[in-house]
Design an enzyme around this catalytic site. Sequence first.
Site, PDB file in Angstrom:
ATOM      1  N   CYS A 106      37.689  40.195  85.889  1.00 49.60           N
ATOM      2  CA  CYS A 106      37.836  41.199  84.827  1.00 49.60           C
ATOM      3  C   CYS A 106      38.332  42.541  85.343  1.00 49.60           C
ATOM      4  O   CYS A 106      39.087  43.232  84.652  1.00 49.60           O
ATOM      5  CB  CYS A 106      36.536  41.311  84.041  1.00 49.60           C
ATOM      6  N   HIS A 150      31.429  28.729  73.843  1.00 44.59           N
ATOM      7  CA  HIS A 150      32.711  29.387  74.109  1.00 44.59           C
ATOM      8  C   HIS A 150      33.616  28.493  74.952  1.00 44.59           C
ATOM      9  O   HIS A 150      33.140  27.732  75.803  1.00 44.59           O
ATOM     10  CB  HIS A 150      32.451  30.721  74.847  1.00 44.59           C
ATOM     11  N   LYS A 182      34.281  41.975  74.635  1.00 41.39           N
ATOM     12  CA  LYS A 182      35.490  41.152  74.749  1.00 41.39           C
ATOM     13  C   LYS A 182      35.121  39.697  74.985  1.00 41.39           C
ATOM     14  O   LYS A 182      34.027  39.413  75.469  1.00 41.39           O
ATOM     15  CB  LYS A 182      36.367  41.677  75.888  1.00 41.39           C
ATOM     16  N   ASP A 233      31.288  41.510  78.619  1.00 49.40           N
ATOM     17  CA  ASP A 233      31.731  40.158  78.352  1.00 49.40           C
ATOM     18  C   ASP A 233      30.740  39.621  77.310  1.00 49.40           C
ATOM     19  O   ASP A 233      29.523  39.762  77.495  1.00 49.40           O
ATOM     20  CB  ASP A 233      31.639  39.371  79.674  1.00 49.40           C
ATOM     21  N   HIS A 277      27.521  31.936  80.193  1.00 53.21           N
ATOM     22  CA  HIS A 277      27.186  33.301  80.640  1.00 53.21           C
ATOM     23  C   HIS A 277      27.457  34.285  79.509  1.00 53.21           C
ATOM     24  O   HIS A 277      28.276  34.020  78.626  1.00 53.21           O
ATOM     25  CB  HIS A 277      28.003  33.683  81.883  1.00 53.21           C
ATOM     26  N   ASP A 294      31.941  45.180  82.821  1.00 54.50           N
ATOM     27  CA  ASP A 294      30.991  44.040  82.820  1.00 54.50           C
ATOM     28  C   ASP A 294      29.824  44.159  83.803  1.00 54.50           C
ATOM     29  O   ASP A 294      29.517  43.193  84.518  1.00 54.50           O
ATOM     30  CB  ASP A 294      31.746  42.725  83.081  1.00 54.50           C
ATOM     31  N   HIS A 351      30.219  36.433  74.700  1.00 59.28           N
ATOM     32  CA  HIS A 351      30.747  35.157  74.202  1.00 59.28           C
ATOM     33  C   HIS A 351      29.823  34.503  73.175  1.00 59.28           C
ATOM     34  O   HIS A 351      28.602  34.517  73.352  1.00 59.28           O
ATOM     35  CB  HIS A 351      30.903  34.168  75.365  1.00 59.28           C
TER      36      HIS A 351
HETATM   37  C1  VGL Z   1      34.168  37.429  84.240  1.00 64.23           C
HETATM   38  C2  VGL Z   1      34.335  35.197  84.681  1.00 64.23           C
HETATM   39  C3  VGL Z   1      34.066  34.888  83.371  1.00 64.23           C
HETATM   40  C4  VGL Z   1      34.210  38.836  84.749  1.00 64.23           C
HETATM   41  C5  VGL Z   1      33.910  37.147  82.918  1.00 64.23           C
HETATM   42  O1  VGL Z   1      33.589  39.723  84.132  1.00 64.23           O
HETATM   43  O2  VGL Z   1      34.868  39.068  85.796  1.00 64.23           O
HETATM   44  N1  VGL Z   1      34.385  36.447  85.112  1.00 64.23           N
HETATM   45  N2  VGL Z   1      33.847  35.878  82.496  1.00 64.23           N
HETATM   46 ZN    ZN Z   2      33.171  35.435  80.524  1.00 64.53          ZN
END
Ligand code: VGL
Ligand code: ZN
Length: 209
Positions: free
Chosen positions: A156, A57, A111, A51, A86, A13, A53
């Site tokens: 993540c 979401h 994901k 990430d 996000h 990410d 979404h």
């Molecule tokens: C993440 C919070 C929400 C991450 C992803 O990539 O760590 N954290 N979505």
């Molecule tokens: Zn996320």
Amino acid sequence: MPERKTSALLVVDVQNDFCPGGALGVAEGNMILGPINHVMPLFDYIVLTQDWHPRNHVSFASSHPGKIPSQTVEVPGGTQLLWPDHCVEGSEGAAFHRDLDTDRASMILRKGMRLRSDSYSAFAENDTAMPTGLGGWLLSLGIRRLYVVGLATDYCVLYSSLDALAAGFEVLVIADATKGVDVPKGTLDAALLRLGQAGASYLLSSDLG
Ligand code: VGL
Ligand code: ZN
């Protein structure tokens, strides 16, 4: 030096929204780009995750009337921590940081794409443990050792690494190539401790050469 045939670099990410100025910006998140780009040439297998979404979401506070980020909601399968919107699919925030060298990535995995399930781990969704296919992909290539970098250490990176360990991979976290959000406070230290206890080891990008 990683053993090239049996090792992969998992880059979690490294997206605009997780970097300073982004919707869920991790302090100094951009500082990991140098170390990541430095180690990339040492690997034959590089996996980048995003990430990714849909609008509305389940992990977005804005999807739950009256809720604000860092509150929680109960969803089938557990408690969902809420975030600002996000990494909306196709948005600039969801794009890789422009300094990330994406050219040599063998695999780009998205994901958290389903409206009602979040996926901190690159291996499976949070609630259903529905696999993403990454574990099978790695195993079919004979990869046994994962070097993990990226954002955020306490979400993540943590859950991807725990799932990798549970699946029998050796996990090495490149400490200077990850940064955490530490929301709620204390999460980052807890994550580092938990990862170590689960069998991950830590090293520095400079240890790799
Ligand atoms: C993440 C919070 C929400 C991450 C992803 O990539 O760590 N954290 N979505
Ligand atoms: Zn996320």
